[in-house]
Design a protein around this motif. Structure first.
Motif, short mmCIF file in Angstrom:
data_model
loop_
_atom_site.label_atom_id
_atom_site.label_comp_id
_atom_site.label_asym_id
_atom_site.label_seq_id
_atom_site.Cartn_x
_atom_site.Cartn_y
_atom_site.Cartn_z
N VAL A 97 -0.51 10.50 2.10
CA VAL A 97 0.06 9.29 1.50
C VAL A 97 -0.54 9.19 0.11
O VAL A 97 -1.76 9.07 -0.06
N THR A 98 0.31 9.28 -0.91
CA THR A 98 -0.17 9.25 -2.29
C THR A 98 0.17 7.91 -2.94
O THR A 98 1.18 7.28 -2.60
N TYR A 99 -0.67 7.51 -3.86
CA TYR A 99 -0.48 6.22 -4.52
C TYR A 99 -1.09 6.30 -5.93
O TYR A 99 -2.00 7.11 -6.19
N PRO A 100 -0.63 5.48 -6.85
CA PRO A 100 -1.20 5.50 -8.21
C PRO A 100 -2.60 4.88 -8.22
O PRO A 100 -2.86 3.89 -7.53
N VAL A 101 -3.48 5.51 -8.97
CA VAL A 101 -4.86 5.00 -9.06
C VAL A 101 -4.90 3.80 -10.01
O VAL A 101 -4.29 3.82 -11.09
N ASN A 102 -5.61 2.78 -9.61
CA ASN A 102 -5.76 1.60 -10.45
C ASN A 102 -6.87 1.87 -11.47
O ASN A 102 -8.05 1.89 -11.16
N ASP A 103 -6.46 2.08 -12.70
CA ASP A 103 -7.45 2.34 -13.76
C ASP A 103 -7.38 1.25 -14.83
O ASP A 103 -7.76 1.47 -15.98
N SER A 104 -6.91 0.09 -14.43
CA SER A 104 -6.77 -1.01 -15.38
C SER A 104 -8.09 -1.72 -15.66
O SER A 104 -8.19 -2.50 -16.61
N GLY A 105 -9.06 -1.48 -14.84
CA GLY A 105 -10.34 -2.18 -14.98
C GLY A 105 -10.40 -3.46 -14.20
O GLY A 105 -11.47 -4.03 -13.98
N GLY A 106 -9.24 -3.93 -13.73
CA GLY A 106 -9.21 -5.15 -12.92
C GLY A 106 -9.22 -4.80 -11.43
O GLY A 106 -9.32 -3.63 -11.03
N SER A 107 -9.09 -5.82 -10.62
CA SER A 107 -9.14 -5.61 -9.16
C SER A 107 -7.85 -5.00 -8.64
O SER A 107 -7.83 -4.36 -7.58
N GLY A 108 -6.74 -5.17 -9.39
CA GLY A 108 -5.46 -4.61 -8.97
C GLY A 108 -4.94 -5.25 -7.69
O GLY A 108 -5.28 -6.38 -7.35
N VAL A 109 -4.11 -4.51 -6.98
CA VAL A 109 -3.54 -4.98 -5.71
C VAL A 109 -4.35 -4.37 -4.57
O VAL A 109 -4.40 -3.15 -4.41
N LYS A 110 -5.00 -5.21 -3.82
CA LYS A 110 -5.85 -4.73 -2.73
C LYS A 110 -5.00 -4.44 -1.49
O LYS A 110 -4.10 -5.19 -1.14
N VAL A 111 -5.31 -3.33 -0.83
CA VAL A 111 -4.60 -2.93 0.39
C VAL A 111 -5.50 -3.26 1.58
O VAL A 111 -6.65 -2.82 1.65
N SER A 112 -4.98 -4.03 2.51
CA SER A 112 -5.79 -4.43 3.67
C SER A 112 -5.63 -3.49 4.86
O SER A 112 -6.59 -3.25 5.61
N SER A 113 -4.45 -2.94 5.05
CA SER A 113 -4.26 -2.04 6.19
C SER A 113 -3.10 -1.08 5.95
O SER A 113 -2.23 -1.31 5.11
N LEU A 114 -3.13 -0.03 6.74
CA LEU A 114 -2.12 1.03 6.70
C LEU A 114 -1.43 1.05 8.07
O LEU A 114 -2.09 1.22 9.09
N VAL A 115 -0.12 0.85 8.08
CA VAL A 115 0.64 0.83 9.34
C VAL A 115 1.43 2.13 9.44
O VAL A 115 2.24 2.45 8.56
N VAL A 116 1.19 2.89 10.54
CA VAL A 116 1.80 4.21 10.71
C VAL A 116 2.65 4.23 11.97
O VAL A 116 2.20 3.79 13.04
N THR A 117 3.86 4.78 11.83
CA THR A 117 4.76 4.96 12.98
C THR A 117 5.12 6.45 13.07
O THR A 117 5.72 7.00 12.15
N PRO A 118 4.74 7.12 14.16
CA PRO A 118 5.09 8.55 14.30
C PRO A 118 6.59 8.79 14.26
O PRO A 118 7.37 7.88 14.59
N PRO A 119 7.02 9.98 13.86
CA PRO A 119 8.46 10.28 13.83
C PRO A 119 9.11 10.09 15.20
O PRO A 119 8.55 10.48 16.23
#
Length: 217
Positions: free
Chosen positions: A156-178
């Protein structure tokens, strides 16, 4: 007078014989009718509409089909789809220093009998800005059989937050198998996401085997 009396007697006798013969014919005719009726009633079952004798239906059911069940190959001959309850699902940070994108590797370890995986897993992130669904990236891998005790991973790829701020925090990852509808919620091991204008998701999910070794553990 004597001649007339004899003639009258002769005529009376002839008439009597004639009446007796008629009565005998009537009785005989009635006897024949009764005999025919008796033969008809005891001569077996009556023909059906097709002209064949009635009786048992030859062991067939009410639909006219034999009692044997229909054939066909059972779907059990193929490996069953990997079920959420039989998979040990984990996630870990797999980002390499210097990458412009962050990566989280999600691993399925088969805790049951051999099962089949085909297609992409469903991935959703719960963030401080709301729910975010990952988009598929690249072509799906070929269908695979995950043997008992084996593991396969995808990224799972995502853009790195390099703004210096807190950005958008991720609390959990929800996965559903195929091929499944039951999901698992995991702690997000990656970093925060940059704040965006909401024009679309920048989180991507890769095919099976796109992270780690993609094979036996």
């Amino acid at each position: 007078m004597r001649v007339r009396k004899l003639t009258f007697v002769a005529l009376a006798v002839a008439a009597g014989l004639s009446l007796t013969a008629c009565n005998d014919d009537d009785v005989t005719g009635q006897g024949d009718t009764s005999s025919a009726a008796s033969e008809s009633s005891s001569g077996g079952s009556a023909p059906d509409a097709s002209g064949k004798d009635g009786g048992t239906n030859g062991g067939k059911d009410s639909a006219g089909k034999g009692g044997a069940s229909s054939g066909g190959q059972s779907a059990d001959n193929k490996a069953n789809t990997c079920r959420t309850d039989r998979l040990d699902i984990t996630a870990q940070d797999a980002t390499i220093d210097g990458d412009t994108e962050g990566t989280v590797a999600v691993t399925f370890k088969n805790g049951g009998s051999d099962c089949a995986l085909n297609g992409f897993a469903g991935v959703d992130l719960k963030t401080s800005a709301g729910a975010l669904s990952a988009e598929r990236s690249g072509g799906a891998s070929d269908p695979m059989t995950l043997k008992a005790g084996e593991s396969v991973s995808f990224g799972v790829t995502y853009p790195v937050n390099d703004s210096g701020g807190s950005g958008v925090k991720v609390s959990s990852l929800v996965v559903t198998p195929p091929g499944e509808t039951k999901s698992v919620s995991l702690q997000w091991p990656g970093g925060s996401l940059p704040v965006t204008d909401g024009s679309g998701t920048s989180v991507k999910v890769g095919p099976m085997g796109s992270a780690g070794q993609g094979g036996a553990s």
